[in-house]
Design a protein around this motif. Structure first.
Motif, PDB file in Angstrom:
ATOM      1  N   TYR A 234     101.616  41.801 -16.727  1.00 11.29           N
ATOM      2  CA  TYR A 234     101.412  42.577 -15.502  1.00 11.29           C
ATOM      3  C   TYR A 234     102.635  43.409 -15.158  1.00 11.29           C
ATOM      4  CZ  TYR A 234      97.424  39.558 -15.376  1.00 11.29           C
ATOM      5  OH  TYR A 234      96.278  38.914 -15.724  1.00 11.29           O
ATOM      6  N   LEU A 235     103.825  42.821 -15.372  1.00 13.21           N
ATOM      7  CA  LEU A 235     105.046  43.588 -15.131  1.00 13.21           C
ATOM      8  C   LEU A 235     105.079  44.802 -16.040  1.00 13.21           C
ATOM      9  CD1 LEU A 235     108.036  41.146 -14.685  1.00 13.21           C
ATOM     10  CD2 LEU A 235     107.229  42.924 -13.129  1.00 13.21           C
ATOM     11  N   GLY A 236     104.745  44.600 -17.310  1.00 14.06           N
ATOM     12  CA  GLY A 236     104.743  45.688 -18.284  1.00 14.06           C
ATOM     13  C   GLY A 236     103.739  46.753 -17.889  1.00 14.06           C
ATOM     14  N   ALA A 237     102.544  46.324 -17.494  1.00 17.31           N
ATOM     15  CA  ALA A 237     101.502  47.272 -17.101  1.00 17.31           C
ATOM     16  C   ALA A 237     101.972  48.058 -15.882  1.00 17.31           C
ATOM     17  CB  ALA A 237     100.208  46.524 -16.797  1.00 17.31           C
ATOM     18  N   GLY A 238     102.585  47.370 -14.923  1.00 19.46           N
ATOM     19  CA  GLY A 238     103.081  48.033 -13.711  1.00 19.46           C
ATOM     20  C   GLY A 238     104.141  49.059 -14.048  1.00 19.46           C
ATOM     21  N   ALA A 239     105.099  48.674 -14.923  1.00 23.76           N
ATOM     22  CA  ALA A 239     106.181  49.586 -15.288  1.00 23.76           C
ATOM     23  C   ALA A 239     105.622  50.808 -16.012  1.00 23.76           C
ATOM     24  CB  ALA A 239     107.201  48.861 -16.168  1.00 23.76           C
ATOM     25  N   SER A 240     104.637  50.594 -16.907  1.00 21.10           N
ATOM     26  CA  SER A 240     104.053  51.725 -17.637  1.00 21.10           C
ATOM     27  C   SER A 240     103.341  52.674 -16.676  1.00 21.10           C
ATOM     28  CB  SER A 240     103.040  51.244 -18.673  1.00 21.10           C
ATOM     29  OG  SER A 240     103.608  50.230 -19.436  1.00 21.10           O
ATOM     30  N   ALA A 241     102.618  52.104 -15.708  1.00 20.22           N
ATOM     31  CA  ALA A 241     101.883  52.930 -14.751  1.00 20.22           C
ATOM     32  C   ALA A 241     102.867  53.780 -13.954  1.00 20.22           C
ATOM     33  CB  ALA A 241     101.058  52.053 -13.824  1.00 20.22           C
ATOM     34  N   LEU A 242     103.956  53.161 -13.495  1.00 18.22           N
ATOM     35  CA  LEU A 242     104.970  53.903 -12.742  1.00 18.22           C
ATOM     36  C   LEU A 242     105.560  55.012 -13.596  1.00 18.22           C
ATOM     37  CD1 LEU A 242     106.883  51.157 -10.729  1.00 18.22           C
ATOM     38  CD2 LEU A 242     105.337  52.948  -9.884  1.00 18.22           C
ATOM     39  N   ALA A 243     105.816  54.707 -14.882  1.00 15.28           N
ATOM     40  CA  ALA A 243     106.403  55.697 -15.783  1.00 15.28           C
ATOM     41  C   ALA A 243     105.466  56.888 -15.955  1.00 15.28           C
ATOM     42  CB  ALA A 243     106.704  55.049 -17.131  1.00 15.28           C
ATOM     43  N   MET A 244     104.161  56.610 -16.061  1.00 13.40           N
ATOM     44  CA  MET A 244     103.178  57.693 -16.194  1.00 13.40           C
ATOM     45  C   MET A 244     103.210  58.588 -14.964  1.00 13.40           C
ATOM     46  SD  MET A 244     101.827  57.649 -19.077  1.00 13.40           S
ATOM     47  CE  MET A 244     100.405  58.727 -18.912  1.00 13.40           C
ATOM     48  N   LEU A 245     103.202  57.951 -13.784  1.00 13.20           N
ATOM     49  CA  LEU A 245     103.246  58.720 -12.542  1.00 13.20           C
ATOM     50  C   LEU A 245     104.493  59.597 -12.507  1.00 13.20           C
ATOM     51  CD1 LEU A 245     102.103  56.229  -9.764  1.00 13.20           C
ATOM     52  CD2 LEU A 245     100.904  58.239 -10.671  1.00 13.20           C
ATOM     53  N   TYR A 246     105.598  59.008 -12.895  1.00  7.40           N
ATOM     54  CA  TYR A 246     106.865  59.715 -12.884  1.00  7.40           C
ATOM     55  C   TYR A 246     106.799  60.901 -13.846  1.00  7.40           C
ATOM     56  CZ  TYR A 246     111.920  60.378 -12.724  1.00  7.40           C
ATOM     57  OH  TYR A 246     113.176  60.904 -12.558  1.00  7.40           O
ATOM     58  N   ALA A 247     106.191  60.680 -15.016  1.00  7.15           N
ATOM     59  CA  ALA A 247     106.062  61.747 -16.013  1.00  7.15           C
ATOM     60  C   ALA A 247     105.275  62.917 -15.433  1.00  7.15           C
ATOM     61  CB  ALA A 247     105.375  61.202 -17.263  1.00  7.15           C
ATOM     62  N   VAL A 248     104.169  62.588 -14.764  1.00  8.51           N
ATOM     63  CA  VAL A 248     103.348  63.647 -14.157  1.00  8.51           C
ATOM     64  C   VAL A 248     104.170  64.399 -13.124  1.00  8.51           C
ATOM     65  CG1 VAL A 248     101.344  64.092 -12.686  1.00  8.51           C
ATOM     66  CG2 VAL A 248     101.181  62.448 -14.571  1.00  8.51           C
ATOM     67  N   ALA A 249     104.908  63.633 -12.305  1.00  3.95           N
ATOM     68  CA  ALA A 249     105.718  64.256 -11.278  1.00  3.95           C
ATOM     69  C   ALA A 249     106.726  65.221 -11.888  1.00  3.95           C
ATOM     70  CB  ALA A 249     106.431  63.175 -10.453  1.00  3.95           C
ATOM     71  N   ILE A 250     107.347  64.797 -13.012  1.00  2.42           N
ATOM     72  CA  ILE A 250     108.358  65.662 -13.650  1.00  2.42           C
ATOM     73  C   ILE A 250     107.718  66.951 -14.173  1.00  2.42           C
ATOM     74  CG2 ILE A 250     109.873  65.863 -15.654  1.00  2.42           C
ATOM     75  CD1 ILE A 250     110.561  62.938 -15.321  1.00  2.42           C
ATOM     76  N   VAL A 251     106.534  66.799 -14.801  1.00  3.94           N
ATOM     77  CA  VAL A 251     105.855  67.985 -15.347  1.00  3.94           C
ATOM     78  C   VAL A 251     105.536  68.973 -14.229  1.00  3.94           C
ATOM     79  CG1 VAL A 251     103.718  68.785 -16.431  1.00  3.94           C
ATOM     80  CG2 VAL A 251     104.924  66.794 -17.357  1.00  3.94           C
ATOM     81  N   VAL A 252     104.965  68.427 -13.148  1.00  2.93           N
ATOM     82  CA  VAL A 252     104.591  69.298 -12.034  1.00  2.93           C
ATOM     83  C   VAL A 252     105.822  69.995 -11.461  1.00  2.93           C
ATOM     84  CG1 VAL A 252     103.704  69.306  -9.665  1.00  2.93           C
ATOM     85  CG2 VAL A 252     102.546  67.965 -11.448  1.00  2.93           C
ATOM     86  N   LYS A 253     106.889  69.206 -11.288  1.00  2.00           N
ATOM     87  CA  LYS A 253     108.116  69.740 -10.709  1.00  2.00           C
ATOM     88  C   LYS A 253     108.684  70.844 -11.599  1.00  2.00           C
ATOM     89  CE  LYS A 253     112.370  67.752  -9.116  1.00  2.00           C
ATOM     90  NZ  LYS A 253     113.194  66.584  -9.353  1.00  2.00           N
ATOM     91  N   THR A 254     108.675  70.589 -12.924  1.00  2.00           N
ATOM     92  CA  THR A 254     109.209  71.568 -13.863  1.00  2.00           C
ATOM     93  C   THR A 254     108.391  72.857 -13.824  1.00  2.00           C
ATOM     94  OG1 THR A 254     109.765  69.689 -15.256  1.00  2.00           O
ATOM     95  CG2 THR A 254     109.945  71.863 -16.258  1.00  2.00           C
ATOM     96  N   LEU A 255     107.042  72.740 -13.749  1.00  2.00           N
ATOM     97  CA  LEU A 255     106.168  73.922 -13.711  1.00  2.00           C
ATOM     98  C   LEU A 255     106.407  74.718 -12.440  1.00  2.00           C
ATOM     99  CD1 LEU A 255     102.782  72.573 -15.125  1.00  2.00           C
ATOM    100  CD2 LEU A 255     104.455  74.089 -16.222  1.00  2.00           C
ATOM    101  N   LEU A 256     106.621  74.043 -11.331  1.00  2.00           N
ATOM    102  CA  LEU A 256     106.757  74.725 -10.050  1.00  2.00           C
ATOM    103  C   LEU A 256     108.148  75.285  -9.828  1.00  2.00           C
ATOM    104  CD1 LEU A 256     104.684  72.510  -7.583  1.00  2.00           C
ATOM    105  CD2 LEU A 256     104.036  74.636  -8.731  1.00  2.00           C
ATOM    106  N   TRP A 257     109.164  74.457 -10.136  1.00  2.00           N
ATOM    107  CA  TRP A 257     110.537  74.854  -9.779  1.00  2.00           C
ATOM    108  C   TRP A 257     111.454  75.047 -10.980  1.00  2.00           C
ATOM    109  CZ3 TRP A 257     108.305  70.816  -6.689  1.00  2.00           C
ATOM    110  CH2 TRP A 257     107.913  71.242  -5.407  1.00  2.00           C
TER     111      TRP A 257
END
Ligand code: UDP
Ligand code: MG
Length: 318
Positions: A234-257
């Protein structure tokens, strides 16, 4: 024939208390003439004169059976050695330092006669324990009972009466690493509780310090729960999910700014944190692998150097 009651008492460096123990037990035995008794005294590799004291008791009282283990195997193993030899219709493990009042056995027998198969002795108050010990004990029981398949009742130790059927069930459990409190709870059976006041040690000091108790707690949890192994999924699944969210955030941020300066600190923190978490996970795995290792070796739980059976038993055999 009257019913036979076996007392199982482990002795580790109890030379000064041994004589007093047998004297008090003899008093209790004399007060219960409707039963026959045997006391299985297990010398758990004492480094003092405990064995000589036990042999003296064997000469003095015909109900004493002395088992001398080849070295110190620990209380759990010593209890196992005693339980393996107990012939009683009921069996009572009892500490040899007189912290467990033998007089309570009369109350236990009464409950047993009313149909209980296990009679637990529950401490009224842990008066002999310090505050730290009380806190850590209650924390252990809470955690243990939450994550294990079995519930260990708090304030209950090894002092209890067990019907012969319960002891036979215990003997069938094949594990080498014997966490008795857990095994006692695992076998079940009809159980009632009687209260008692813990007494102070007759003499000498406890052989369980904080570090030993901590290891004992780990032993208990790893004996009866696989929750510490499953957490990592569960810890691993949680960490992976957070990492995915973070990845999306970085992509969006890079595209916008556009691309900003890469952060050294955040990389360091994330790397170290996950590294630490992984090491802890491996450590937990190690605990269980270690247990598997010691179980598959199938070494005996204890070795006996010598024993002196109860005298009337001896005579009967001769
Ligand atoms: N004991 C034993 N082997 C050991 C440690 C203890 O047989 O390696 C026995 C000891 O003689 C006593 C009982 O187990 O009869 C309980 O030990 P202790 O009083 O040290 O523990 P506590 O009462 O503090 O839990
Ligand atoms: Mg004690």
């Amino acid at each position: 024939m009257s019913k036979l009651i076996s007392l199982v008492a482990p002795f580790y460096n109890e030379e000064r208390g041994a004589a007093a123990f047998f004297e008090r037990v003899a008093g209790v035995i004399a007060s219960l003439p409707q039963y026959r008794f045997e006391v299985i005294a297990v010398n758990d590799g004492s480094r003092d004169n405990t064995l000589r004291e036990l042999e003296a008791a064997h000469r003095r009282y015909d109900f004493v059976h002395v088992v001398d283990l080849s070295r110190n195997f620990g209380k759990e193993a010593a209890l196992t050695a005693g339980l393996d030899r107990a012939n009683g219709d009921a069996v009572v493990p009892i500490d040899s330092d007189l912290q467990h009042p033998p007089e309570l056995i009369a109350d236990m027998l009464e409950q047993w006669n009313k149909g209980a198969e296990v009679v637990l002795a529950r401490r009224n108050d842990r008066v002999t324990d310090g505050r730290m010990q009380k806190l850590s004990a209650s924390f252990f029981y809470r955690v243990h009972n939450k994550i294990s398949d079995i519930d260990i009742p708090p304030d209950v130790g090894d002092f209890r009466l067990m019907d012969r059927a319960v002891v036979q069930a215990l003997r069938q459990l094949p594990e080498n690493r014997r966490f008795m409190k857990g095994l006692f709870a695992w076998v079940g059976f009809r159980t009632v509780t009687v209260p008692y006041d813990v007494e102070v040690r007759h003499s000498g000091t406890t052989s369980f310090n904080m570090w030993k108790l901590w290891n004992f707690a780990l032993e208990g949890i790893t004996s009866f729960s696989t929750a510490p192994l499953r957490i990592w999924t569960y810890l691993g699944a949680g960490a992976s999910a957070l990492a995915m969210l973070y990845a999306v955030a970085i992509v969006v941020k890079t595209l916008l700014w556009g691309i900003d300066v890469p952060g050294y600190a955040s990389l360091m923190v994330a790397g170290l944190f996950l590294g630490g978490v992984q090491l802890v996970g491996i450590g937990v795995l190690g605990e269980y692998v270690g247990r598997i290792y010691s179980e598959v070796k199938r070494r005996p739980v204890y070795l006996v150097r010598e024993e002196h059976p109860r005298r009337d038993q001896h005579d009967a055999a001769a």
